[in-house]
Every structure is written in C-alpha cells, then in structure tokens.
Design a protein around this motif. Sequence first.
Motif, PDB file in Angstrom:
ATOM      1  N   ASN A   3       0.210  -8.169   7.626  1.00 14.04           N
ATOM      2  CA  ASN A   3      -0.867  -8.927   6.855  1.00 14.04           C
ATOM      3  C   ASN A   3      -0.682  -7.532   5.186  1.00 14.04           C
ATOM      4  O   ASN A   3      -0.782  -6.344   6.067  1.00 14.04           O
ATOM      5  CB  ASN A   3      -2.731  -8.343   7.037  1.00 14.04           C
ATOM      6  N   ILE A   4      -0.763  -7.380   4.156  1.00 11.35           N
ATOM      7  CA  ILE A   4      -0.467  -6.588   3.255  1.00 11.35           C
ATOM      8  C   ILE A   4      -1.903  -6.499   2.321  1.00 11.35           C
ATOM      9  O   ILE A   4      -2.242  -7.850   2.179  1.00 11.35           O
ATOM     10  CB  ILE A   4       0.933  -7.521   2.398  1.00 11.35           C
ATOM     11  N   PHE A   5      -1.910  -5.441   1.880  1.00 10.19           N
ATOM     12  CA  PHE A   5      -2.783  -5.033   1.050  1.00 10.19           C
ATOM     13  C   PHE A   5      -2.584  -4.467  -0.361  1.00 10.19           C
ATOM     14  O   PHE A   5      -1.662  -3.724  -0.126  1.00 10.19           O
ATOM     15  CB  PHE A   5      -4.153  -4.833   1.310  1.00 10.19           C
ATOM     16  N   GLN A  14      -5.481  -9.716  -0.543  1.00 11.01           N
ATOM     17  CA  GLN A  14      -4.859  -9.478   1.374  1.00 11.01           C
ATOM     18  C   GLN A  14      -3.388 -10.844   0.902  1.00 11.01           C
ATOM     19  O   GLN A  14      -4.107 -11.837   0.375  1.00 11.01           O
ATOM     20  CB  GLN A  14      -5.497  -9.805   2.241  1.00 11.01           C
ATOM     21  N   GLU A  15      -3.034 -10.563   1.847  1.00 10.18           N
ATOM     22  CA  GLU A  15      -1.468 -10.892   1.711  1.00 10.18           C
ATOM     23  C   GLU A  15      -0.925 -11.656   3.079  1.00 10.18           C
ATOM     24  O   GLU A  15      -0.333 -10.085   3.369  1.00 10.18           O
ATOM     25  CB  GLU A  15      -0.274 -11.216   0.687  1.00 10.18           C
ATOM     26  N   GLU A  16      -0.939 -12.673   3.598  1.00  9.37           N
ATOM     27  CA  GLU A  16      -0.218 -12.551   4.951  1.00  9.37           C
ATOM     28  C   GLU A  16       1.257 -12.831   4.902  1.00  9.37           C
ATOM     29  O   GLU A  16       1.881 -13.827   4.004  1.00  9.37           O
ATOM     30  CB  GLU A  16      -0.707 -13.904   6.305  1.00  9.37           C
ATOM     31  N   GLU A  21      11.121 -12.179   2.356  1.00 14.99           N
ATOM     32  CA  GLU A  21      11.218 -12.600   1.313  1.00 14.99           C
ATOM     33  C   GLU A  21       9.723 -12.334   0.624  1.00 14.99           C
ATOM     34  O   GLU A  21       9.385 -11.836  -0.670  1.00 14.99           O
ATOM     35  CB  GLU A  21      11.380 -14.548   1.347  1.00 14.99           C
ATOM     36  N   GLU A  22       9.253 -12.856   1.071  1.00 15.88           N
ATOM     37  CA  GLU A  22       7.603 -12.776   0.581  1.00 15.88           C
ATOM     38  C   GLU A  22       7.158 -11.464   0.641  1.00 15.88           C
ATOM     39  O   GLU A  22       6.461 -10.954  -0.300  1.00 15.88           O
ATOM     40  CB  GLU A  22       6.809 -13.312   1.629  1.00 15.88           C
ATOM     41  N   GLU A  40       8.761  -9.342  12.983  1.00 17.79           N
ATOM     42  CA  GLU A  40       7.859  -8.809  11.785  1.00 17.79           C
ATOM     43  C   GLU A  40       8.335  -7.175  11.762  1.00 17.79           C
ATOM     44  O   GLU A  40       7.946  -6.007  10.594  1.00 17.79           O
ATOM     45  CB  GLU A  40       6.728  -8.698  12.544  1.00 17.79           C
ATOM     46  N   LYS A  41       8.384  -6.841  13.285  1.00 15.49           N
ATOM     47  CA  LYS A  41       8.636  -5.157  13.103  1.00 15.49           C
ATOM     48  C   LYS A  41      10.696  -5.092  12.324  1.00 15.49           C
ATOM     49  O   LYS A  41      10.541  -3.808  11.716  1.00 15.49           O
ATOM     50  CB  LYS A  41       8.641  -4.506  14.255  1.00 15.49           C
TER      51      LYS A  41
END
Length: 327
Positions: A3-5, A14-16, A21-22, A40-41
């Motif tokens: 998740n990024i904030f 918040q975006e998962e 690319e996202e 993800e890492k």
Amino acid sequence: MLNIFTLANGRLFQEEIESLEELSKFQPIWVDLESPTLEEKRWIKQYYGLSIPEDAMDEDIEESARFYEEDNGELHIRSDFLIADDEPRTVRVAFILNLVNDNLKSKGVLFSIHDEDVPVFRLLRMRARRAPGLLEDAKEVLLKLFDADAEYSADTLEGIYDELEKVSTKVLSGDVTDALAGEVLGAIARHEDLNGRIRRNVMDTRRAVSFMMRSKMLNAEQFEEARQILRDIDSLDSHTAFLFDKINFLMDATVGFININQNKIIKIFSVASVALLPPTLIASVYGMNFKFMPELDWSLGYHYALALMVASAVVPMIYFRKRGWLK
C-alpha cells in the motif's frame, strides 16, 4: 500486500499496488508492506533502489542493530508495536526512512515492513483522513505512528484498570470461593502479562523517538512533538508501575482468601480428629485382651460401651460448636 499513501490538499490517500506500473504513477510519502512477497520487494528495489534486509522483521536481531543510519542517509528503525486483542502480542515493524534520493525520485519516503496489520497503523490512517494537514512529510508519519502507539498503550492501560476494578469488587466482597479464586487468578495473570507487554512496548517507543531526536532529522516543531511523546511515555511508566502494585495487592488478597478456605477445611478435620479421640480411647480400652474385665460378663456391656463412645464424641462436638470452631 503493498500500500502507498500520498498527500493531496493535506489529506492522506491510500492505494493498493498490484504492479510495478501502478507504483510508478504515484509519489508517496509512505510505502507500507504487509507480509510482502518477493515480487513486491523486487518492485521496491527496482523503482526506489531500496533493498529490504532479509532480517528486517527478525525478533532475535541484536538490540544495537535496531537503530542506525546508513552512509547514504537512510535511517533504519526496528520497533515493536502492541496488539492488545484476545491474544496480546507485539509485532516487529521495520522502518526505513529515505529522506534524500534524487536519482530515484524518492525524496522523503517512509517504508514500513511488517508481518500483520497493526492497530496503530489503522488509527493513524483514520485520523489522517479525518484531519487534513495532520501529516506533512515522511518524518511526520513516523513521528505520528509513535505518538499513536503511546496513545494506544494508554487506552489499553485504562482498559486494564477498568477490568481490575471488576476483579477488585469480586475479591473485596469477602465471599471468595475456590472456583471464584481460580477465575480471579486467571484474570489477574492475563492483566499482569498485558501490563508487562505495554511497559516493554513504551520502553521500545521511547528508544525509537530518542533515536529520531539524536539523528537531528526533525525540525523545531517536530522536535517539540517528540519531547511531548517522551513526556507521555514517562506518565505511562508511572501508570504501569501503579497497575503492577494493584495487581500484586489483588494477587495477595486472593491467595489470602484461598489460604483462609484451606484453613477452614483443615480446622474441621482437626476438630473432628480431636472429637474422635475419646471414642477411640474407649474402644481401645474395651478392645484389650485381658481375662478379667468387669464388663465382659455384663449383658449390657456392649451397649454401654457404644453409648459411652457416642457420648464422648458428641460432648466435645457440642463444646466446639458453642465456641464457634466448626464455622
């Protein structure tokens, strides 16, 4: 889960993220990895140039290696956060604060890595959505997390105190049966364990906030906020010490009532054994194998001996009852 904030108009969004690319579409201040996958890492390393240490969330890492600063300016903090549910525990969270990295477009990004969701994180996300302007940068996010952690510990301590008040009412009522004593001791043990975890948690938070202050990364306003967090933690230390004293008092009181109940049982057995001594003596006398005994040829001798034994048992019991020794 990744998740990024991001901040927009003072609000936290918040975006998962489900692909590299996202990830490239946003400029976050906080990147949260919960039980991250290898993929993800890899995204984090590829986009931000950040390698997550393999031992980031290890519980047995040396204490001296939990707070340090890399040569490139990255700050590494490994701190424990409390989860006070039905099975109280602490969760190790690894923070990496990347303040300067012009080449990879990651100025002021906080990375957090942990194995399970943490209540403090949910609390901060909720507050940031409701209060625009609460967060300004990555340093503010980290500082607010530790502030929320101290508040979460304080709320948990209040819950412990409320539960101990209920236990205290049961214990001080004076009618403590063995079943109730077992229930009370179990509750006291759980509260003592949780209180100890809170004390360890706030100690860990104090070390992390002190490290942030020593690193000279905070501005004047954030530095003063950090000092206030430390003052709050000091008050929590005093409260945990008070609760430890209350727990010990309730433990001693409960054990005292258990001893009283046991003494009552022992007293009854002691009184009964004393009351049966005279009948035993009479039975022993008439059980002797002497040839010449006056009552041997008496037709009522057997009944006389039985009546004498019953009387010698009843009379002491009446005496003990009048003295209140049988209660």
